[in-house]
Structure formats: structure tokens, C-alpha cells
Design a protein around this motif. Structure first.
Motif, short mmCIF file in Angstrom:
data_model
loop_
_atom_site.label_atom_id
_atom_site.label_comp_id
_atom_site.label_asym_id
_atom_site.label_seq_id
_atom_site.Cartn_x
_atom_site.Cartn_y
_atom_site.Cartn_z
N TRP A 122 1.25 6.28 10.73
CA TRP A 122 0.77 5.36 11.76
C TRP A 122 1.09 3.91 11.41
CZ3 TRP A 122 -1.88 6.57 16.34
CH2 TRP A 122 -2.13 7.93 16.53
N GLY A 123 1.65 3.68 10.23
CA GLY A 123 1.99 2.32 9.84
C GLY A 123 0.78 1.46 9.52
N CYS A 124 -0.25 2.09 8.97
CA CYS A 124 -1.48 1.39 8.60
C CYS A 124 -1.62 1.43 7.08
CB CYS A 124 -2.70 2.09 9.19
SG CYS A 124 -2.69 2.24 10.98
N SER A 125 -2.51 0.62 6.56
CA SER A 125 -2.78 0.66 5.13
C SER A 125 -3.71 1.84 4.82
CB SER A 125 -3.44 -0.63 4.66
OG SER A 125 -4.76 -0.72 5.17
N TYR A 126 -3.68 2.27 3.58
CA TYR A 126 -4.59 3.33 3.12
C TYR A 126 -6.03 2.91 3.38
CZ TYR A 126 -7.03 6.53 0.00
OH TYR A 126 -7.89 7.46 -0.50
N GLY A 127 -6.35 1.65 3.05
CA GLY A 127 -7.71 1.15 3.22
C GLY A 127 -8.18 1.20 4.67
N PHE A 128 -7.29 0.86 5.60
CA PHE A 128 -7.65 0.90 7.01
C PHE A 128 -8.01 2.32 7.43
CE2 PHE A 128 -6.56 1.60 11.46
CZ PHE A 128 -7.30 0.62 12.07
N VAL A 129 -7.17 3.26 7.04
CA VAL A 129 -7.43 4.65 7.42
C VAL A 129 -8.68 5.16 6.72
CG1 VAL A 129 -6.50 7.00 7.42
CG2 VAL A 129 -4.98 5.08 7.88
N HIS A 130 -8.90 4.75 5.49
CA HIS A 130 -10.08 5.19 4.75
C HIS A 130 -11.36 4.76 5.45
CE1 HIS A 130 -13.05 5.44 1.50
NE2 HIS A 130 -12.29 6.45 1.08
N ARG A 131 -11.28 3.69 6.20
CA ARG A 131 -12.47 3.21 6.92
C ARG A 131 -12.77 4.08 8.15
NH1 ARG A 131 -10.24 -1.77 5.19
NH2 ARG A 131 -9.17 -2.08 7.16
N ALA A 136 -4.97 16.37 8.18
CA ALA A 136 -4.03 15.38 7.65
C ALA A 136 -4.71 14.54 6.57
CB ALA A 136 -3.53 14.48 8.77
N SER A 137 -3.96 14.17 5.55
CA SER A 137 -4.52 13.35 4.49
C SER A 137 -4.51 11.88 4.90
CB SER A 137 -3.70 13.51 3.20
OG SER A 137 -2.45 12.87 3.33
N ILE A 138 -5.34 11.10 4.24
CA ILE A 138 -5.39 9.66 4.51
C ILE A 138 -4.04 9.03 4.24
CG2 ILE A 138 -6.40 7.47 3.75
CD1 ILE A 138 -9.01 8.98 3.26
N ARG A 139 -3.38 9.42 3.16
CA ARG A 139 -2.08 8.84 2.82
C ARG A 139 -1.02 9.17 3.87
NH1 ARG A 139 -2.53 6.32 -1.82
NH2 ARG A 139 -3.91 7.11 -3.40
N ILE A 140 -1.00 10.41 4.33
CA ILE A 140 -0.05 10.81 5.36
C ILE A 140 -0.32 10.05 6.65
CG2 ILE A 140 0.68 12.74 6.84
CD1 ILE A 140 1.85 12.84 4.00
N LEU A 141 -1.58 9.91 7.03
CA LEU A 141 -1.92 9.18 8.24
C LEU A 141 -1.50 7.72 8.13
CD1 LEU A 141 -5.43 10.68 9.02
CD2 LEU A 141 -3.32 11.03 10.31
N ALA A 142 -1.78 7.11 6.99
CA ALA A 142 -1.42 5.70 6.80
C ALA A 142 0.09 5.51 6.93
CB ALA A 142 -1.90 5.21 5.44
N GLU A 143 0.83 6.40 6.32
CA GLU A 143 2.30 6.32 6.37
C GLU A 143 2.82 6.54 7.79
OE1 GLU A 143 5.71 9.13 4.59
OE2 GLU A 143 4.35 8.29 3.08
#
Length: 57
Positions: free
Chosen positions: A27-36, A18-25
Motif C-alpha cells: 500500500w506504500g505506507c510505513s510499517y508504523g502507519f499500518v501497525h496503528r 496479510a502481514s503488517i510488512r506486506i501491507l505496508a509494502e
């Protein structure tokens, strides 16, 4: 504790492709949170998406 579990769940999904953008969308998190995810020991893929399993030309 909840943040750590979320990190583990996100890492697992990311490792499955899964991509960071897809995960952020999703899970309702920001891109930055998932990137961490690197905080959970994840090696991030390079830009351009998942290239595992693609034939080499």
C-alpha cells in the motif's frame, strides 16, 4: 475520510492474514502507519505470523 477508508481496507486485508510488512509494502505506507490498525479496532496477532488453522501438536 480517505485515511479512515484506508484503515478499513488495511484492517480487512490484515484480518484475512496479510502481514503488517506486506501491507505496508503493497500500500506504500510505513510499517508504523499500518501497525496503528488498532485505531480501527483490530486485534493484532502475536509475532510469528498467522497461526490460525494450524494443527496443534
Amino acid at each position: 475520510m480517505a485515511r479512515k477508508k484506508l484503515g478499513v481496507d488495511l484492517k480487512r486485508a490484515y484480518d484475512k492474514g496479510a502481514s503488517i510488512r506486506i501491507l505496508a509494502e503493497g500500500w506504500g505506507c510505513s510499517y508504523g502507519f499500518v501497525h496503528r490498525l488498532t485505531e480501527a479496532g483490530t486485534a493484532l496477532r502475536s509475532r510469528g505470523g498467522d497461526t490460525r488453522g494450524r494443527p496443534v501438536a
